[in-house]
Enzyme design. Structure first.
Site, PDB file in Angstrom:
ATOM      1  N   ARG A 252       0.846  -1.183   0.000  1.00  0.00           N
ATOM      2  CA  ARG A 252       0.000   0.000   0.000  1.00  0.00           C
ATOM      3  C   ARG A 252       0.886   1.239   0.000  1.00  0.00           C
ATOM      4  O   ARG A 252       1.897   1.289   0.704  1.00  0.00           O
ATOM      5  CB  ARG A 252      -0.938   0.022   1.221  1.00  0.00           C
ATOM      6  CG  ARG A 252      -2.115  -0.938   1.124  1.00  0.00           C
ATOM      7  CD  ARG A 252      -3.079  -0.529   0.026  1.00  0.00           C
ATOM      8  NE  ARG A 252      -4.290  -1.334  -0.017  1.00  0.00           N
ATOM      9  CZ  ARG A 252      -4.461  -2.396  -0.804  1.00  0.00           C
ATOM     10  NH1 ARG A 252      -3.466  -2.805  -1.569  1.00  0.00           N
ATOM     11  NH2 ARG A 252      -5.613  -3.031  -0.810  1.00  0.00           N
ATOM     12  N   GLU A 281      -4.193   7.308  -5.553  1.00  0.00           N
ATOM     13  CA  GLU A 281      -4.356   6.619  -6.830  1.00  0.00           C
ATOM     14  C   GLU A 281      -5.674   7.028  -7.481  1.00  0.00           C
ATOM     15  O   GLU A 281      -6.701   7.080  -6.797  1.00  0.00           O
ATOM     16  CB  GLU A 281      -4.316   5.095  -6.631  1.00  0.00           C
ATOM     17  CG  GLU A 281      -2.993   4.598  -6.079  1.00  0.00           C
ATOM     18  CD  GLU A 281      -2.946   3.080  -5.884  1.00  0.00           C
ATOM     19  OE1 GLU A 281      -3.935   2.404  -6.226  1.00  0.00           O
ATOM     20  OE2 GLU A 281      -1.921   2.584  -5.396  1.00  0.00           O
ATOM     21  N   HIS A 300      -0.527   0.061 -10.115  1.00  0.00           N
ATOM     22  CA  HIS A 300      -1.270  -0.848  -9.232  1.00  0.00           C
ATOM     23  C   HIS A 300      -1.914  -1.994 -10.018  1.00  0.00           C
ATOM     24  O   HIS A 300      -3.115  -2.238  -9.923  1.00  0.00           O
ATOM     25  CB  HIS A 300      -2.339  -0.097  -8.432  1.00  0.00           C
ATOM     26  CG  HIS A 300      -2.729  -0.814  -7.169  1.00  0.00           C
ATOM     27  ND1 HIS A 300      -3.180  -0.158  -6.051  1.00  0.00           N
ATOM     28  CD2 HIS A 300      -2.731  -2.134  -6.850  1.00  0.00           C
ATOM     29  CE1 HIS A 300      -3.450  -1.028  -5.091  1.00  0.00           C
ATOM     30  NE2 HIS A 300      -3.184  -2.245  -5.555  1.00  0.00           N
TER      31      HIS A 300
END
Length: 340
Positions: A252, A281, A300
């Site tokens: 994370r 994000e 991601h």
């Protein structure tokens, strides 16, 4: 058992749950056909997306969830959950992190919450191998030189025999340890649960992190994000790293102090970084990470297997449905106090 599958029209293929994938899961777990009836609730968009659900989406969900015993999904209205879903005893989240659901004040005491940790493992292993090979061959540095139209000829040695330090020894950390083993790299783990574990030469407590950081050629973050781990890895930790070591974050973004990492890269204290996760994000266009020295970034997606990820989520969920029917403890239960 009445089960709700909560998905959306705008779900990417990697997370999409449809009748075809449900049937494939049932063929792998035929005993579940006798245990559960399934209803797919497909909203116009995912609840966490912008824009979020419209009025029709809310009505569809509330109607579908009213009589259900279990849910598999990712996000839904929390503030009305107790009122609208009085019968739900079990919720499975198609993700490893569940910080988007905290605080868990909305979750009834009788309702079990599980996540999909472990579903990322095969792709994580490949991504970690790629990251170690890229760092071992100075690809972040060479990418920066290419971007600057600058010839940067230099020579390196093989990665075999080097050391990876893995912060977090759960299923994702174990996948990184397997990647290291396949490349002939020794793996040291850092985890609150200090015990011997397959794939790790040894595991030490986080209190010993600063002592073991100088051993590592590659440092991986694979730990959960909680309020206690916000910016866990920062200036002090980068200062303790072996000069020229490489850094990888695949857990994370909020676990990392990105400014401290950029400073370590600019000073040459570390040789390069590979990032797949970010504090915000999508990453904002004005983020200094876009132009930071010696960084390679992926958006991601590094640990999610497009064809197989949701199948593994279904497998975890279905195996837990069987456990629930047999009165057994569920796998991957989220600890309400720890947050993972």
């Amino acid at each position: 058992m009445k089960v709700l599958i909560l998905t959306a029209d705008d779900s990417k293929k990697v997370f999409r749950m449809d009748q075809e994938r449900l049937e494939a899961a049932l063929s792998r777990h035929p005993e579940v056909r006798e245990l559960a009836d399934f209803e797919i609730c497909r909203t116009s968009t995912s609840y966490e997306n912008d824009p979020s659900w419209n009025e029709q989406d809310h009505e569809m969900f509330y109607r579908a969830v009213a009589d259900k015993d279990a849910i598999i999904g990712y996000m839904f209205p929390l503030e009305t959950f107790r009122e609208k879903a009085p019968n739900v005893k079990y919720i499975h989240i198609i993700g490893a992190g569940v910080e988007h659901l905290f605080p868990l004040t909305w979750l009834p005491e009788h309702t079990k919450l599980t996540n999909s940790r472990g579903a990322h493992a095969p792709k994580t292993c490949e991504y970690a191998m790629m990251a170690m090979l890229m760092l071992g061959n100075n690809m972040p540095r060479l990418y920066t030189a290419q971007r600057e139209s600058r010839w940067d000829g230099h020579f390196l040695t093989v990665v075999e025999g080097k050391t990876a330090l893995i912060l977090g020894c759960g299923k994702q950390g174990s996948a990184v340890a397997l990647a290291a083993k396949r490349l002939g790299i020794r793996a040291i783990g850092v985890d609150p649960k200090v015990s011997s574990k397959e794939g790790f030469e040894r595991i030490v407590h986080p209190d010993e992190l600063l002592q073991v950081l100088p051993e590592a050629d590659y440092v991986f973050l694979t730990m959960p994000y909680t309020k206690e781990t916000y910016h866990f890895f920062g200036a002090e930790q980068f200062k303790a790293m072996k000069p020229g070591a490489g850094f990888v974050n695949i857990c994370r973004g909020k676990v990392l102090d990105a400014d401290a990492m950029i400073a370590a890269l600019e000073s040459g204290a570390i040789s390069g970084a590979v990032l797949d996760v970010y504090e915000q994000e999508p990453l904002p266009a004005d983020s200094p990470l876009w132009t930071a020295k010696n960084v390679i970034m992926t958006p991601h997606m590094g640990c999610d297997d497009e064809d197989n990820y949701i199948h593994r989520c279904f497998d975890i969920f279905f195996e837990n449905l069987v456990r629930m029917a047999n009165g057994e403890d569920l796998d991957n239960v989220v600890d309400r106090n720890l947050g993972y």
